[in-house]
Scaffold this motif. Structure first.
Motif, short mmCIF file in Angstrom:
data_model
loop_
_atom_site.label_atom_id
_atom_site.label_comp_id
_atom_site.label_asym_id
_atom_site.label_seq_id
_atom_site.Cartn_x
_atom_site.Cartn_y
_atom_site.Cartn_z
N ARG A 60 0.84 -1.20 0.00
CA ARG A 60 0.00 0.00 0.00
C ARG A 60 0.87 1.24 0.00
O ARG A 60 1.75 1.40 0.85
CB ARG A 60 -0.94 -0.01 1.21
CG ARG A 60 -1.91 -1.18 1.16
CD ARG A 60 -3.09 -1.01 2.08
NE ARG A 60 -4.03 -2.12 1.91
CZ ARG A 60 -5.19 -2.21 2.55
NH1 ARG A 60 -5.55 -1.28 3.39
NH2 ARG A 60 -5.99 -3.24 2.34
N THR A 86 3.64 -7.04 2.62
CA THR A 86 2.32 -6.60 3.05
C THR A 86 2.11 -6.83 4.53
O THR A 86 2.67 -7.77 5.12
CB THR A 86 1.21 -7.32 2.26
OG1 THR A 86 -0.07 -6.88 2.73
CG2 THR A 86 1.31 -8.83 2.43
N TYR A 88 -1.06 -7.08 5.52
CA TYR A 88 -2.44 -7.57 5.53
C TYR A 88 -2.55 -8.97 4.94
O TYR A 88 -1.93 -9.27 3.93
CB TYR A 88 -3.33 -6.62 4.74
CG TYR A 88 -3.21 -5.18 5.18
CD1 TYR A 88 -3.95 -4.70 6.25
CD2 TYR A 88 -2.32 -4.31 4.55
CE1 TYR A 88 -3.82 -3.39 6.67
CE2 TYR A 88 -2.18 -2.99 4.97
CZ TYR A 88 -2.94 -2.54 6.04
OH TYR A 88 -2.80 -1.25 6.45
N GLN A 89 -3.37 -9.80 5.56
CA GLN A 89 -3.62 -11.15 5.06
C GLN A 89 -4.94 -11.19 4.30
O GLN A 89 -5.83 -11.98 4.58
CB GLN A 89 -3.62 -12.16 6.21
CG GLN A 89 -2.28 -12.33 6.89
CD GLN A 89 -2.27 -13.46 7.89
OE1 GLN A 89 -2.79 -14.54 7.65
NE2 GLN A 89 -1.68 -13.20 9.05
N THR A 90 -5.07 -10.30 3.32
CA THR A 90 -6.26 -10.27 2.49
C THR A 90 -6.34 -11.56 1.67
O THR A 90 -5.36 -11.94 1.02
CB THR A 90 -6.22 -9.07 1.53
OG1 THR A 90 -6.03 -7.88 2.30
CG2 THR A 90 -7.50 -8.95 0.74
N LEU A 107 4.85 -11.37 4.33
CA LEU A 107 4.28 -10.50 5.36
C LEU A 107 5.38 -9.68 6.03
O LEU A 107 6.52 -10.13 6.17
CB LEU A 107 3.56 -11.34 6.42
CG LEU A 107 2.21 -11.93 6.01
CD1 LEU A 107 1.73 -12.92 7.07
CD2 LEU A 107 1.18 -10.83 5.81
N SER A 136 -4.26 -18.07 4.20
CA SER A 136 -5.33 -17.09 4.02
C SER A 136 -5.96 -17.22 2.64
O SER A 136 -7.18 -17.14 2.47
CB SER A 136 -4.77 -15.68 4.21
OG SER A 136 -5.74 -14.70 3.97
N GLY A 195 -9.40 -5.40 -0.29
CA GLY A 195 -9.20 -4.10 0.35
C GLY A 195 -9.42 -2.90 -0.55
O GLY A 195 -9.55 -1.78 -0.06
#
Length: 215
Positions: A60, A86, A88-90, A107, A136, A195
């Motif tokens: 991001r 990242t 986030y674990q989208t 991550l 995930s 997201g």
């Protein structure tokens, strides 16, 4: 003959993160940081000027996201390797990133040696995905096949996203207010487990199937 030192471009909007990554990477004596960028726009310019071997991208950024940037950098710089970092674990981050050509997705909770291992593995031609993201992603796929049912308006909204329309253009197309578009998009993102609009648009076309009442 000594092994050539590989160059890395760091892309993260937090200077302290870039500083930490730079210290880690250059301490290894195997890699050298060729440049740093805080935005996607700066990353595109630096990649063209410096021609690094690998780009390490935050998922991001202030003016975009690492997944879209990955695709842009790959298209403009053949041979460039890209690892996305990242926090986030989208569920569908892995799918979206790999579709844009990412060579690795890890991550930010990974330790320093793990980052270096990922970089080394990518240079050996391997695709590196953080185990937690694999889990995930698997859960997202199971949930997608089990739970996702899109009604007619949701399917149409997703189609307009894939055409690259802005919120204003979508509002005009659907004959609704722009604020309503924003609200519907937020609800759609939650349902898809993504997201942002890029992640939603990059999902498989078959992600949504009609509900019984729409058939």
């Amino acid at each position: 003959m000594p092994e050539r030192i590989r160059t890395v471009l760091l892309v993260d909007d937090h200077a302290i993160v870039r500083q930490g990554l730079k210290s880690l990477i250059e301490y290894s004596r195997t890699f050298r940081v060729a440049g740093e960028a805080a935005t996607a726009g700066a990353a595109v310019s630096l990649a063209a000027a410096l021609r690094p071997d690998l780009a390490l991208l935050d998922a991001r950024l202030p003016d975009g996201d690492g997944i879209t940037l990955c695709g842009q950098l790959k298209s403009a710089n053949p041979g460039l390797l890209v690892i996305i970092l990242t926090a986030y674990q989208t569920p569908f981050l892995v799918e979206s990133a790999l579709r844009e050509g990412a060579d690795g997705i890890i991550l930010k909770t990974i330790d320093g040696e793990g980052i270096l291992d990922a970089i080394r593995a990518v240079f050996l031609g391997k695709c590196v995905v953080d185990p937690a993201l694999v889990s995930s992603f698997a859960e997202g796929i199971r949930g997608k096949s089990r739970d996702l049912r899109g009604n007619e308006s949701e399917n149409r909204l997703l189609g307009l996203l894939r055409r690259g329309l802005t919120n204003k253009e979508i509002a005009h197309e659907l004959g609704i207010k722009e604020k309503t578009v924003r609200n519907r998009l937020s609800a759609l993102y939650r349902k898809l487990g993504v997201g942002n609009r890029t992640e939603a648009a990059l999902l498989d076309v078959g992600t949504f199937v009609p509900t019984n009442r729409d058939k």
